[in-house]
Design an enzyme around this catalytic site. Sequence first.
Site, PDB file in Angstrom:
ATOM      1  N   ARG A   1      17.590  26.788  10.407  1.00 21.91           N
ATOM      2  CA  ARG A   1      18.682  26.927   9.537  1.00 21.91           C
ATOM      3  C   ARG A   1      19.993  25.217  10.089  1.00 21.91           C
ATOM      4  O   ARG A   1      18.698  24.954  11.050  1.00 21.91           O
ATOM      5  CB  ARG A   1      19.734  28.225  10.591  1.00 21.91           C
TER       6      ARG A   1
ATOM      7  N   ASN B   1      23.051  24.764  16.128  1.00 21.32           N
ATOM      8  CA  ASN B   1      22.220  24.127  17.464  1.00 21.32           C
ATOM      9  C   ASN B   1      21.776  25.307  18.099  1.00 21.32           C
ATOM     10  O   ASN B   1      21.873  26.381  17.931  1.00 21.32           O
ATOM     11  CB  ASN B   1      23.286  23.064  18.290  1.00 21.32           C
TER      12      ASN B   1
ATOM     13  N   GLY C   1      25.261  30.113  10.069  1.00 21.06           N
ATOM     14  CA  GLY C   1      24.218  28.563  10.308  1.00 21.06           C
ATOM     15  C   GLY C   1      22.894  29.117   9.136  1.00 21.06           C
ATOM     16  O   GLY C   1      22.239  30.027   9.201  1.00 21.06           O
TER      17      GLY C   1
ATOM     18  N   GLY D   1      22.435  32.834   7.538  1.00 14.77           N
ATOM     19  CA  GLY D   1      23.738  33.527   7.882  1.00 14.77           C
ATOM     20  C   GLY D   1      24.503  33.189   8.548  1.00 14.77           C
ATOM     21  O   GLY D   1      25.163  32.886   9.008  1.00 14.77           O
ATOM     22  N   PHE D   2      25.014  34.270   9.756  1.00 10.19           N
ATOM     23  CA  PHE D   2      26.264  34.607  10.039  1.00 10.19           C
ATOM     24  C   PHE D   2      26.066  35.812  10.809  1.00 10.19           C
ATOM     25  O   PHE D   2      25.605  36.576  10.431  1.00 10.19           O
ATOM     26  CB  PHE D   2      27.777  34.795   9.166  1.00 10.19           C
TER      27      PHE D   2
ATOM     28  N   CYS E   1      26.027  26.366  20.019  1.00  8.43           N
ATOM     29  CA  CYS E   1      26.749  25.866  18.926  1.00  8.43           C
ATOM     30  C   CYS E   1      26.207  24.954  19.189  1.00  8.43           C
ATOM     31  O   CYS E   1      26.927  23.958  19.045  1.00  8.43           O
ATOM     32  CB  CYS E   1      27.672  25.600  18.242  1.00  8.43           C
TER      33      CYS E   1
END
Length: 255
Positions: free
Chosen positions: A85, A88, A154, A165-166, A183
């Site tokens: 993805r 970070n 991501g 996804g989230f 991140c």
Amino acid sequence: MTAPSERKPRPCRLLDIPLLDYREALELQRSLVDARHTGRLDRDVFILVEHPPVFTLGRRGGLENLTVSQEILQRRGIPVVPIERGGNITYHGPGQAVGYPIVHLPSAGWKVVAFVEALEEIMIRAAADFGVSARRDVRNRGVWVQDRKLGSIGIAVRHGVSFHGFALNAVVNLEPFDWVNPCGLRGVQMTSLARETGRRDLDMAAVRRTVLAHTARILGLDFQPADPAWALRQAQPTTDTTSPIMDHLPQRTRS
């Protein structure tokens, strides 16, 4: 950002899984992406899940943003998993609503940037349902409450199909976020719906329900609940019930 009002809801299989090992969920996603691309799956899939504690590394890396030794993580039993993805390093754990949309973007009429904004909108509206005013921030994708990050995003796209996804922090333990620059951002504090509302008794089931409701509305999906074992059969026709993924599925979801 709002979903186009003229968009007709598209049939979508829903996999509502209470808890699944991250690596098993990743294997499932990759199989579903391949099945969606090749046509073995004739519709999109949305996975809502929580994970046991895990750190994941996006395409930008992230080990340099780990502020404790990997030996400490090993003692705690928390793996570090490199994935494809964007973004970070981040943390997943129980009490975090994680959404993985396996969506064929071209046929659904989505451009990547608009799709990412839609995932942010899902979290913004879900937070509002609990009295938390979240917003976007130019520093980083995801959603924020003032300078505190509430949810992360991501995604990856393969053959036009999205995955990853989230992750919306609801009642997740925030301590592991202190062990990284989340991140890749230094000096950023992570937060949760429980912390922002001061409600230790926040109902995770209610959070999951509101996330699903906004996902359906914003992405234009008509959810059709499915058994995870069904997804495995569609994604990997030769898979039997001895599959390693099957070992980690809740008993009540097996067929």
